[in-house]
Design an enzyme around this catalytic site. Structure first.
Site, PDB file in Angstrom:
ATOM      1  N   HIS A   1     -90.122  47.883  16.687  1.00 19.06           N
ATOM      2  CA  HIS A   1     -89.429  48.303  17.917  1.00 19.06           C
ATOM      3  C   HIS A   1     -87.914  48.176  17.739  1.00 19.06           C
ATOM      4  O   HIS A   1     -87.315  47.158  18.085  1.00 19.06           O
ATOM      5  CB  HIS A   1     -89.919  47.434  19.081  1.00 19.06           C
ATOM      6  CG  HIS A   1     -89.554  47.972  20.435  1.00 19.06           C
ATOM      7  ND1 HIS A   1     -90.404  47.928  21.507  1.00 19.06           N
ATOM      8  CD2 HIS A   1     -88.421  48.566  20.896  1.00 19.06           C
ATOM      9  CE1 HIS A   1     -89.817  48.469  22.566  1.00 19.06           C
ATOM     10  NE2 HIS A   1     -88.601  48.851  22.216  1.00 19.06           N
TER      11      HIS A   1
ATOM     12  N   HIS B   1     -84.152  50.276  18.233  1.00 21.78           N
ATOM     13  CA  HIS B   1     -83.407  51.436  18.739  1.00 21.78           C
ATOM     14  C   HIS B   1     -82.246  51.712  17.791  1.00 21.78           C
ATOM     15  O   HIS B   1     -81.258  50.972  17.775  1.00 21.78           O
ATOM     16  CB  HIS B   1     -82.903  51.166  20.154  1.00 21.78           C
ATOM     17  CG  HIS B   1     -84.007  51.007  21.153  1.00 21.78           C
ATOM     18  ND1 HIS B   1     -84.644  52.084  21.732  1.00 21.78           N
ATOM     19  CD2 HIS B   1     -84.625  49.901  21.642  1.00 21.78           C
ATOM     20  CE1 HIS B   1     -85.589  51.649  22.553  1.00 21.78           C
ATOM     21  NE2 HIS B   1     -85.605  50.320  22.507  1.00 21.78           N
ATOM     22  N   LEU B   2     -82.394  52.760  16.995  1.00 20.39           N
ATOM     23  CA  LEU B   2     -81.324  53.096  16.038  1.00 20.39           C
ATOM     24  C   LEU B   2     -80.302  54.064  16.641  1.00 20.39           C
ATOM     25  O   LEU B   2     -79.250  54.287  16.052  1.00 20.39           O
ATOM     26  CB  LEU B   2     -81.920  53.692  14.750  1.00 20.39           C
ATOM     27  CG  LEU B   2     -82.699  52.724  13.863  1.00 20.39           C
ATOM     28  CD1 LEU B   2     -83.254  53.452  12.633  1.00 20.39           C
ATOM     29  CD2 LEU B   2     -81.838  51.543  13.423  1.00 20.39           C
ATOM     30  N   ARG B   3     -80.633  54.655  17.795  1.00 18.53           N
ATOM     31  CA  ARG B   3     -79.677  55.474  18.583  1.00 18.53           C
ATOM     32  C   ARG B   3     -79.227  56.767  17.906  1.00 18.53           C
ATOM     33  O   ARG B   3     -78.249  57.371  18.339  1.00 18.53           O
ATOM     34  CB  ARG B   3     -78.418  54.663  18.909  1.00 18.53           C
ATOM     35  CG  ARG B   3     -78.647  53.321  19.532  1.00 18.53           C
ATOM     36  CD  ARG B   3     -79.278  53.443  20.881  1.00 18.53           C
ATOM     37  NE  ARG B   3     -79.188  52.196  21.649  1.00 18.53           N
ATOM     38  CZ  ARG B   3     -80.061  51.869  22.588  1.00 18.53           C
ATOM     39  NH1 ARG B   3     -81.080  52.648  22.866  1.00 18.53           N
ATOM     40  NH2 ARG B   3     -79.924  50.751  23.263  1.00 18.53           N
TER      41      ARG B   3
ATOM     42  N   ASN C   1     -85.896  57.171  22.030  1.00 17.39           N
ATOM     43  CA  ASN C   1     -85.006  57.467  23.170  1.00 17.39           C
ATOM     44  C   ASN C   1     -83.586  57.752  22.677  1.00 17.39           C
ATOM     45  O   ASN C   1     -82.620  57.097  23.043  1.00 17.39           O
ATOM     46  CB  ASN C   1     -85.033  56.368  24.238  1.00 17.39           C
ATOM     47  CG  ASN C   1     -84.635  55.000  23.722  1.00 17.39           C
ATOM     48  OD1 ASN C   1     -84.669  54.749  22.520  1.00 17.39           O
ATOM     49  ND2 ASN C   1     -84.254  54.120  24.615  1.00 17.39           N
TER      50      ASN C   1
ATOM     51  N   ASP D   1     -90.627  54.722  25.294  1.00 14.98           N
ATOM     52  CA  ASP D   1     -89.964  53.444  25.567  1.00 14.98           C
ATOM     53  C   ASP D   1     -88.561  53.610  26.154  1.00 14.98           C
ATOM     54  O   ASP D   1     -87.823  54.522  25.812  1.00 14.98           O
ATOM     55  CB  ASP D   1     -89.864  52.604  24.302  1.00 14.98           C
ATOM     56  CG  ASP D   1     -89.232  51.257  24.594  1.00 14.98           C
ATOM     57  OD1 ASP D   1     -89.870  50.467  25.309  1.00 14.98           O
ATOM     58  OD2 ASP D   1     -88.092  51.026  24.160  1.00 14.98           O
TER      59      ASP D   1
ATOM     60  N   HIS E   1     -94.116  51.013  27.415  1.00 15.97           N
ATOM     61  CA  HIS E   1     -93.173  50.113  28.093  1.00 15.97           C
ATOM     62  C   HIS E   1     -93.742  49.918  29.495  1.00 15.97           C
ATOM     63  O   HIS E   1     -93.599  50.782  30.350  1.00 15.97           O
ATOM     64  CB  HIS E   1     -91.808  50.815  28.106  1.00 15.97           C
ATOM     65  CG  HIS E   1     -90.770  50.190  28.978  1.00 15.97           C
ATOM     66  ND1 HIS E   1     -89.524  49.861  28.507  1.00 15.97           N
ATOM     67  CD2 HIS E   1     -90.762  49.864  30.285  1.00 15.97           C
ATOM     68  CE1 HIS E   1     -88.805  49.351  29.491  1.00 15.97           C
ATOM     69  NE2 HIS E   1     -89.527  49.347  30.579  1.00 15.97           N
TER      70      HIS E   1
ATOM     71  N   HIS F   1     -93.050  44.852  24.096  1.00 15.30           N
ATOM     72  CA  HIS F   1     -92.348  43.695  24.678  1.00 15.30           C
ATOM     73  C   HIS F   1     -93.028  43.066  25.895  1.00 15.30           C
ATOM     74  O   HIS F   1     -92.465  43.045  26.999  1.00 15.30           O
ATOM     75  CB  HIS F   1     -90.902  44.048  25.009  1.00 15.30           C
ATOM     76  CG  HIS F   1     -90.673  45.412  25.646  1.00 15.30           C
ATOM     77  ND1 HIS F   1     -91.351  45.856  26.750  1.00 15.30           N
ATOM     78  CD2 HIS F   1     -89.817  46.403  25.314  1.00 15.30           C
ATOM     79  CE1 HIS F   1     -90.931  47.062  27.081  1.00 15.30           C
ATOM     80  NE2 HIS F   1     -89.999  47.426  26.210  1.00 15.30           N
TER      81      HIS F   1
ATOM     82  N   ASP G   1     -86.985  44.792  19.729  1.00 14.65           N
ATOM     83  CA  ASP G   1     -86.404  45.647  20.780  1.00 14.65           C
ATOM     84  C   ASP G   1     -84.878  45.659  20.630  1.00 14.65           C
ATOM     85  O   ASP G   1     -84.146  45.622  21.631  1.00 14.65           O
ATOM     86  CB  ASP G   1     -86.819  45.191  22.182  1.00 14.65           C
ATOM     87  CG  ASP G   1     -86.512  46.239  23.246  1.00 14.65           C
ATOM     88  OD1 ASP G   1     -86.053  47.354  22.893  1.00 14.65           O
ATOM     89  OD2 ASP G   1     -86.722  45.953  24.438  1.00 14.65           O
TER      90      ASP G   1
HETATM   91  O1  DOR Z   1     -83.437  46.562  27.456  1.00 16.42           O
HETATM   92  C1  DOR Z   1     -83.873  47.622  27.036  1.00 16.42           C
HETATM   93  N1  DOR Z   1     -83.111  48.458  26.322  1.00 16.42           N
HETATM   94  N2  DOR Z   1     -85.139  47.963  27.317  1.00 16.42           N
HETATM   95  C2  DOR Z   1     -85.627  49.161  27.016  1.00 16.42           C
HETATM   96  O2  DOR Z   1     -86.769  49.409  27.290  1.00 16.42           O
HETATM   97  C3  DOR Z   1     -84.769  50.196  26.424  1.00 16.42           C
HETATM   98  C4  DOR Z   1     -83.672  49.586  25.677  1.00 16.42           C
HETATM   99  C5  DOR Z   1     -82.603  50.573  25.296  1.00 16.42           C
HETATM  100  O3  DOR Z   1     -82.928  51.631  24.775  1.00 16.42           O
HETATM  101  O4  DOR Z   1     -81.425  50.269  25.512  1.00 16.42           O
END
Ligand code: DOR
Length: 444
Positions: A62, A64-66, A96, A154, A181, A234, A316
């Site tokens: 989990h 997030h590489l953005r 996302n 997510d 999520h 999570h 996360d």
């Molecule tokens: O705190 C969070 N940040 N929860 C999430 O489900 C998404 C994540 C994000 O992408 O910033």
């Protein structure tokens, strides 16, 4: 051909093979080719691992590489450098992004960029629904074939139960889990933290624990009805952990993860910061979704991780720009930059006698691989078996260090742990036989 490496004399902990003993590890041509005592190999580069733990590289399901689209927060280069510093040799990238990872073209972009810039393995997660809008399903077969190891919206729940049912049915045809999520958006109702005395004291809108638990229960019911595999992202509440435990006992295909912050921090950190104190801080770096919960919930997460109800630790890792946190609490973005503090933070549980070290390593290596069936796409990860990829981490469980977000490799400095001392450090990370991170103290 790279020169062979011998990692000499460490305590090798490889939970997948129930191996825990002092041994040498031989790496040849990017693969592990032996784990035993007294390995000799002419011309090999020697790494002195005496007094260190040698384990499989961590696997984060989990992250997030953005990238694409939100590179001001993180990109594949910076995110995987952060992963290497945190001891992770595989990260599963959440969809996302902008655009969302909901087409083959976006997934191929991520894999191409990862091949060029990533320090560690990147496994993409496709969206459940187009544009993550929660209405129409993506092309599961196409995305699975492109390399997606799972599907998730997510950042948002799959709120529509019929869509979730169909998603479980389609994804299971391609032997992929749906990662949800779990948060009932009506119950959570624009909350910015956990509902409890702290939210009352701060005058902030709180989400009740039931907003998570009701959706975990729904997902388990749908997994049971469809035979699909749901992975609970999570999990953060006692009721959520209990639901997973009951689902597993009934034989439902449900797995779950928990973050380092939900295992160690409570909602009081929002009010008073991770160092504690009297002053009300409204700590936006502790604003995360799901929110930091009550001590009772934290306790349940630890118990669940220890007894195997929760299959794995997942970071996360949610990097954000400074300006997205340097604002009023209600306006701040949700998320904690977590890759670089994950091991040190989880080691609190080991030092407090709540979890043994081998179990923690299991939950960061073999656990995530088993939970999501990752060995189908990346055989041999999460273990040090012969012939598998030489993804290895060198750990010093006693080393104390102070978190300095300004020194993160991640672009996201958003952590509530700045200035906090942790005990337990990643000294070096080897990915595919290449040293991708080494502290000065590591004798590599
Ligand atoms: O705190 C969070 N940040 N929860 C999430 O489900 C998404 C994540 C994000 O992408 O910033």
């Amino acid at each position: 051909m790279t020169e062979p490496i011998i990692i000499r004399g460490g305590r090798v902990v490889d939970p997948a093979r129930r191996f825990d003993a002092t041994a040498d590890v031989l790496v040849e041509d990017g693969h592990v080719t032996g784990v035993r005592d007294g390995i000799a190999a002419d011309g090999a580069h020697e790494i002195d691992a005496r007094s260190l733990i040698v384990a499989p590289g961590f696997v984060d399901v989990h992250t997030h590489l953005r990238d694409p689209g939100l590179e001001y927060k993180e990109d594949i280069g910076s995110g995987t450098r952060a992963a290497a510093r945190g001891g992770f040799t595989t990260v599963c990238a959440m969809p996302n992004t902008q655009p969302a990872m909901d087409t083959r073209a976006t997934v191929e972009y991520v894999l191409r960029k990862a091949a060029a810039e990533a320090l560690v393995r990147v496994l993409p997660i496709g969206a459940v629904s187009r544009e993550r809008a929660g209405t129409a399903l993506v092309e599961y077969g196409d995305l699975a074939e492109a390399g997606c190891i799972a599907f998730s919206d997510d950042g948002a729940p799959v709120a529509d139960a019929t869509l979730m049912r169909r998603a479980l049915e389609y994804a299971s045809a391609f032997v992929r889990p749906i990662i949800d999520h779990c948060e009932d958006p009506v119950l959570a109702h624009d909350a910015v933290m956990h509902e409890g005395w702290v939210s009352t004291r701060l005058g902030l809108r709180g989400a009740p624990a039931a907003a998570e638990a009701t959706m975990v229960e729904r997902d388990i019911a749908l997994a049971e009805a469809t035979g699909g595999h749901v992975h609970i992202a999570h999990v953060s509440t006692r009721a959520g952990v209990d639901a997973v435990r009951r689902g597993k006992a009934r034989g439902v295909r449900v797995t779950a993860e928990v973050t380092p912050h939900h295992l160690t921090l409570t909602d009081e950190v929002v009010a008073f910061g991770a160092a504690g104190g009297e002053a009300l801080l409204y700590e936006t770096n502790a604003k995360v979704n799901p929110p930091l919960r009550s001590p009772n919930d934290v306790e349940a997460c630890i118990e669940g991780l220890a007894d195997g109800t929760i299959d794995c630790v997942a970071t996360d890792h949610a990097p954000h720009a400074v300006i997205e946190k340097l604002c009023e609490f209600d306006d701040a973005a949700f998320g904690i930059s977590g890759l670089e503090t994950a091991f040190g933070l989880c080691m609190r549980l080991v030092h407090d006698g709540r979890l043994d070290l081998a179990t923690l390593i299991e939950r960061m290596t073999a656990g995530p691989v088993r939970a999501l069936g990752l060995d189908r796409v990346a055989p041999g990860i999460g273990t040090l078996m012969d012939g598998g990829p030489a993804d290895i981490v060198l750990l010093d469980p006693e080393r104390r260090w102070t978190v300095d977000p300004q020194r993160f490799a991640s672009k996201g400095t958003n952590t509530p742990l700045g200035g906090i001392e942790l005990r337990g450090a990643v000294l070096a990370t080897i990915a595919g036989g290449v040293v991708v991170y080494a502290q000065e103290a590591a004798r590599v």
